[in-house]
Design a protein around this motif. Structure first.
Motif, PDB file in Angstrom:
ATOM      1  N   LEU A  55       0.825  -1.198   0.000  1.00 57.65           N
ATOM      2  CA  LEU A  55       0.000   0.000   0.000  1.00 57.65           C
ATOM      3  C   LEU A  55       0.863   1.254   0.000  1.00 57.65           C
ATOM      4  O   LEU A  55       0.609   2.213  -0.732  1.00 57.65           O
ATOM      5  CB  LEU A  55      -0.916  -0.006   1.226  1.00 57.65           C
ATOM      6  CG  LEU A  55      -1.876   1.186   1.356  1.00 57.65           C
ATOM      7  CD1 LEU A  55      -2.792   1.281   0.137  1.00 57.65           C
ATOM      8  CD2 LEU A  55      -2.699   1.057   2.626  1.00 57.65           C
ATOM      9  N   ALA A  56       1.917   1.249   0.812  1.00 52.51           N
ATOM     10  CA  ALA A  56       2.803   2.414   0.861  1.00 52.51           C
ATOM     11  C   ALA A  56       3.465   2.648  -0.497  1.00 52.51           C
ATOM     12  O   ALA A  56       3.614   3.789  -0.948  1.00 52.51           O
ATOM     13  CB  ALA A  56       3.862   2.223   1.943  1.00 52.51           C
ATOM     14  N   GLY A  57       3.857   1.546  -1.168  1.00 51.83           N
ATOM     15  CA  GLY A  57       4.470   1.695  -2.473  1.00 51.83           C
ATOM     16  C   GLY A  57       3.512   2.269  -3.500  1.00 51.83           C
ATOM     17  O   GLY A  57       3.888   3.099  -4.332  1.00 51.83           O
ATOM     18  N   THR A  58       2.252   1.816  -3.450  1.00 50.52           N
ATOM     19  CA  THR A  58       1.245   2.342  -4.366  1.00 50.52           C
ATOM     20  C   THR A  58       1.051   3.830  -4.158  1.00 50.52           C
ATOM     21  O   THR A  58       0.933   4.612  -5.102  1.00 50.52           O
ATOM     22  CB  THR A  58      -0.103   1.616  -4.143  1.00 50.52           C
ATOM     23  OG1 THR A  58       0.094   0.220  -4.343  1.00 50.52           O
ATOM     24  CG2 THR A  58      -1.161   2.126  -5.103  1.00 50.52           C
ATOM     25  N   LEU A  59       1.031   4.226  -2.895  1.00 55.22           N
ATOM     26  CA  LEU A  59       0.829   5.632  -2.570  1.00 55.22           C
ATOM     27  C   LEU A  59       2.000   6.483  -3.062  1.00 55.22           C
ATOM     28  O   LEU A  59       1.815   7.630  -3.481  1.00 55.22           O
ATOM     29  CB  LEU A  59       0.678   5.798  -1.060  1.00 55.22           C
ATOM     30  CG  LEU A  59      -0.644   5.278  -0.481  1.00 55.22           C
ATOM     31  CD1 LEU A  59      -0.506   5.076   1.014  1.00 55.22           C
ATOM     32  CD2 LEU A  59      -1.770   6.237  -0.794  1.00 55.22           C
ATOM     33  N   ALA A  60       3.190   5.930  -2.977  1.00 55.86           N
ATOM     34  CA  ALA A  60       4.371   6.703  -3.356  1.00 55.86           C
ATOM     35  C   ALA A  60       4.478   6.890  -4.864  1.00 55.86           C
ATOM     36  O   ALA A  60       5.112   7.826  -5.345  1.00 55.86           O
ATOM     37  CB  ALA A  60       5.627   6.016  -2.827  1.00 55.86           C
ATOM     38  N   GLU A  61       3.829   5.962  -5.635  1.00 56.75           N
ATOM     39  CA  GLU A  61       3.970   6.010  -7.080  1.00 56.75           C
ATOM     40  C   GLU A  61       3.278   7.212  -7.703  1.00 56.75           C
ATOM     41  O   GLU A  61       3.721   7.761  -8.696  1.00 56.75           O
ATOM     42  CB  GLU A  61       3.424   4.710  -7.698  1.00 56.75           C
ATOM     43  CG  GLU A  61       4.311   3.505  -7.413  1.00 56.75           C
ATOM     44  CD  GLU A  61       3.649   2.223  -7.893  1.00 56.75           C
ATOM     45  OE1 GLU A  61       2.564   2.315  -8.508  1.00 56.75           O
ATOM     46  OE2 GLU A  61       4.204   1.152  -7.655  1.00 56.75           O
ATOM     47  N   THR A  62       2.128   7.579  -7.146  1.00 57.16           N
ATOM     48  CA  THR A  62       1.337   8.636  -7.765  1.00 57.16           C
ATOM     49  C   THR A  62       1.068   9.728  -6.743  1.00 57.16           C
ATOM     50  O   THR A  62       0.234   9.574  -5.875  1.00 57.16           O
ATOM     51  CB  THR A  62      -0.005   8.080  -8.280  1.00 57.16           C
ATOM     52  OG1 THR A  62       0.264   6.940  -9.070  1.00 57.16           O
ATOM     53  CG2 THR A  62      -0.740   9.122  -9.083  1.00 57.16           C
ATOM     54  N   ALA A  63       1.776  10.816  -6.819  1.00 56.63           N
ATOM     55  CA  ALA A  63       1.620  11.910  -5.877  1.00 56.63           C
ATOM     56  C   ALA A  63       0.495  12.822  -6.346  1.00 56.63           C
ATOM     57  O   ALA A  63       0.586  13.425  -7.397  1.00 56.63           O
ATOM     58  CB  ALA A  63       2.920  12.697  -5.763  1.00 56.63           C
ATOM     59  N   LYS A  64      -0.559  12.903  -5.539  1.00 52.06           N
ATOM     60  CA  LYS A  64      -1.705  13.738  -5.881  1.00 52.06           C
ATOM     61  C   LYS A  64      -1.884  14.811  -4.816  1.00 52.06           C
ATOM     62  O   LYS A  64      -0.985  15.591  -4.585  1.00 52.06           O
ATOM     63  CB  LYS A  64      -2.954  12.863  -6.072  1.00 52.06           C
ATOM     64  CG  LYS A  64      -2.869  11.942  -7.290  1.00 52.06           C
ATOM     65  CD  LYS A  64      -2.856  12.712  -8.592  1.00 52.06           C
ATOM     66  CE  LYS A  64      -2.894  11.790  -9.790  1.00 52.06           C
ATOM     67  NZ  LYS A  64      -2.788  12.506 -11.061  1.00 52.06           N
ATOM     68  N   PRO A  65      -3.041  14.810  -4.126  1.00 51.97           N
ATOM     69  CA  PRO A  65      -3.249  15.895  -3.161  1.00 51.97           C
ATOM     70  C   PRO A  65      -2.315  15.767  -1.960  1.00 51.97           C
ATOM     71  O   PRO A  65      -1.948  14.669  -1.561  1.00 51.97           O
ATOM     72  CB  PRO A  65      -4.714  15.697  -2.729  1.00 51.97           C
ATOM     73  CG  PRO A  65      -5.294  14.683  -3.655  1.00 51.97           C
ATOM     74  CD  PRO A  65      -4.174  13.914  -4.238  1.00 51.97           C
ATOM     75  N   ALA A  66      -1.922  16.873  -1.398  1.00 53.06           N
ATOM     76  CA  ALA A  66      -1.068  16.871  -0.211  1.00 53.06           C
ATOM     77  C   ALA A  66      -1.916  16.752   1.034  1.00 53.06           C
ATOM     78  O   ALA A  66      -2.969  17.370   1.151  1.00 53.06           O
ATOM     79  CB  ALA A  66      -0.247  18.153  -0.164  1.00 53.06           C
ATOM     80  N   LEU A  67      -1.453  15.942   1.986  1.00 56.83           N
ATOM     81  CA  LEU A  67      -2.123  15.772   3.275  1.00 56.83           C
ATOM     82  C   LEU A  67      -1.277  16.470   4.328  1.00 56.83           C
ATOM     83  O   LEU A  67      -0.159  16.038   4.620  1.00 56.83           O
ATOM     84  CB  LEU A  67      -2.261  14.273   3.595  1.00 56.83           C
ATOM     85  CG  LEU A  67      -2.940  13.904   4.909  1.00 56.83           C
ATOM     86  CD1 LEU A  67      -4.417  14.278   4.867  1.00 56.83           C
ATOM     87  CD2 LEU A  67      -2.787  12.418   5.184  1.00 56.83           C
ATOM     88  N   ALA A  68      -1.778  17.540   4.890  1.00 54.78           N
ATOM     89  CA  ALA A  68      -1.022  18.283   5.893  1.00 54.78           C
ATOM     90  C   ALA A  68      -1.101  17.565   7.233  1.00 54.78           C
ATOM     91  O   ALA A  68      -2.191  17.305   7.749  1.00 54.78           O
ATOM     92  CB  ALA A  68      -1.576  19.700   6.023  1.00 54.78           C
ATOM     93  N   VAL A  69       0.043  17.234   7.781  1.00 54.40           N
ATOM     94  CA  VAL A  69       0.122  16.519   9.049  1.00 54.40           C
ATOM     95  C   VAL A  69       0.923  17.346  10.041  1.00 54.40           C
ATOM     96  O   VAL A  69       2.094  17.662   9.801  1.00 54.40           O
ATOM     97  CB  VAL A  69       0.783  15.129   8.871  1.00 54.40           C
ATOM     98  CG1 VAL A  69       0.849  14.405  10.216  1.00 54.40           C
ATOM     99  CG2 VAL A  69       0.022  14.304   7.850  1.00 54.40           C
ATOM    100  N   THR A  70       0.304  17.691  11.148  1.00 57.85           N
ATOM    101  CA  THR A  70       1.004  18.392  12.212  1.00 57.85           C
ATOM    102  C   THR A  70       1.490  17.370  13.222  1.00 57.85           C
ATOM    103  O   THR A  70       0.704  16.545  13.699  1.00 57.85           O
ATOM    104  CB  THR A  70       0.077  19.404  12.910  1.00 57.85           C
ATOM    105  OG1 THR A  70      -0.377  20.343  11.948  1.00 57.85           O
ATOM    106  CG2 THR A  70       0.803  20.130  14.028  1.00 57.85           C
TER     107      THR A  70
END
Length: 472
Positions: A38-53
């Protein structure tokens, strides 16, 4: 505090959504994707940014973010243990049950893992067993909550199953009838349960017209239907009131689409009337006896408590340990059990719930010694008022309260629960770092001032369940 950016891939949402047909995860279907996949799939296609504090605290690094679907999440990533624990909560509970339908919220939460979509109760339970996961819900007076726990590699399939429970709960006749039978047995057994009778008597005596005093009855159970439960679930559980905490081997970009899939089946909002606070300070003190044939009498005493915003709260919290919250180290236990031999146990607790602030306690004693037991409780409270706490008692209380605190963080589920408590009580993400310092800062003058103000026996109402003797 520091803010970082994690990337969410829209492809991940599609991947999870494509796995949401629950039967596809079982009985020979392809395995759920691992966390690494799952992490690899997420890394392949960068779309919207998720802001994490990220709050890098003493007890945990807490990552705060809002999912693309609008759900607020607090996450502690713990890669060393391949388990994910998720807690969800909504500010609405049994106090929202319609008049005459008491027990409705409990029916809703009872039914949440009793079948959804194409899976009946047995099928749903089998699916959870196949995934080696747990999922359950419960309802308190003001909060409805659900918890999920699974192996990290099974988390996508586990959360997909939970998503089906929220989107398409079945409320089948079999589980509904089982709920009614269990409740009916509970109605019978509670009439000989001294703790329940004490609660009922306290509620009817101190706040009889408040929603907190309502109880499930045979009549209210007879009014319940599966359709009512289905509709009420949509009142209790909505996206706008959902808050989430999670702990485990998962990252924000892995967790966010799973949470959004779960929340997608919930209505956006609903109308729930707020609960007015109970004001015990305006209630006259009284002693009430409930007759129950048994060899012992249960004694409960209750008085007004202290809000967390009050500067007296932490002095009272520390003081409570010495009064009755510290087991054999508390004065009530030492005097009433060890010295007087009047009870096997007695304790006190301080509840900072803004809707019902209380300082309460209780224990059991022989019917023959009930009068003496109450007299000794009052005598010990007077000693606190007149003489306060000794330096060594204060030192022991602070040492225990600070030293034992990390024990509440020794599992993923416990940490998730601690995070949820902080969120529900709006204590702030830095509470875990401030808490021990607030305890340590309490002085002898603080606790002795609070003793004089809050431990006067005249502030407390006493309730006795049993056949007490020696009462004045």
């Amino acid at each position: 505090m520091r803010t970082t950016q994690f990337l969410l891939a829209s492809a991940a949402l599609s991947a999870i959504a494509g796995c949401s047909t629950i039967s596809g995860w079982f009985h020979g279907a392809p395995e759920a994707p691992s966390a690494e996949t799952l992490a690899g799939t997420l890394a392949e296609t960068a779309k919207p940014a998720l802001a994490v504090t990220v709050h890098d605290g003493e007890f945990a690094e807490i990552q705060q973010f809002v999912t693309p679907g609008g759900v607020s999440v607090w996450l502690v990533s713990e890669p060393s243990i391949p388990i994910v624990a998720v807690q969800m909560a909504w500010k609405a509970g049994t106090a929202s049950d319609p008049a005459g339908a008491e027990g409705l919220s409990e029916l809703v939460t009872y039914s949440m893992n009793e079948g959804a979509g194409d899976l009946d109760s047995l099928g749903f339970q089998t699916a959870m067993e196949d995934l080696n996961m747990s999922f359950s819900c419960g309802a308190g007076a003001e909060w409805t909550s659900c918890s999920v726990s699974s192996l990290t590699e099974n988390a996508p399939a586990a959360m997909a199953l939970v998503a089906t429970a929220f989107a398409a709960p079945r409320f089948d006749e079999g589980p509904f009838e089982r709920f009614l039978r269990e409740e009916e047995i509970g109605l019978q057994t509670r009439e000989t349960n001294p703790n329940y009778l004490a609660w009922r008597t306290i509620a009817q005596s101190l706040y009889p017209d408040h929603p907190f005093a309502r109880e499930t009855t045979a009549e209210s159970l007879a009014n319940l239907t599966a359709d009512m439960a289905r509709e009420h679930m949509r009142t209790l559980m909505t996206r706008d009131r959902l808050i989430v905490t999670a702990v485990g081997a998962v990252t924000p970009e892995e967790l966010a689409p799973l949470i959004d899939e779960v929340a997608a089946g919930l209505p956006e909002t609903s109308s729930v009337a707020p609960v007015a606070p109970v004001d015990l300070a305006s209630v006259p003190v009284a002693r009430v006896v409930v007759d129950l044939p048994q060899p012992q009498s249960l004694v409960r005493f209750i008085g007004p408590g202290i809000d967390r915003a009050n500067p007296d709260f932490f002095p009272a919290f520390v003081l409570n340990y010495t009064v009755g919250g510290g087991g054999f180290e508390s004065r009530l236990m030492k005097t009433l059990r060890v010295v007087k031999g009047l009870t096997y146990g007695i304790s006190t607790s301080l509840d900072p719930n803004p809707s019902m602030l209380t300082w309460s306690g209780g224990g059991q004693t022989k019917n023959e010694s009930a009068g003496e037991f109450i007299a000794e409780i009052k005598s010990e409270l007077i000693k606190f008022v007149e003489g306060g706490v000794a330096e060594q008692e204060l030192a022991d209380a602070k040492a225990y309260l600070t030293g034992s605190y990390p024990l509440g963080f020794d599992s993923n589920a416990k940490i998730a629960g601690q995070l949820m408590m902080v969120r529900q009580e709006n204590l702030g993400v830095d509470y875990f770092d401030r808490r021990n310092a607030l305890v340590t800062a309490v002085t002898l003058d603080d606790v002795n001032r609070v003793s004089k103000t809050y431990l006067d026996p005249a502030r407390y109402s006493f309730f006795v369940v049993g056949q007490p003797q020696g009462m004045e």
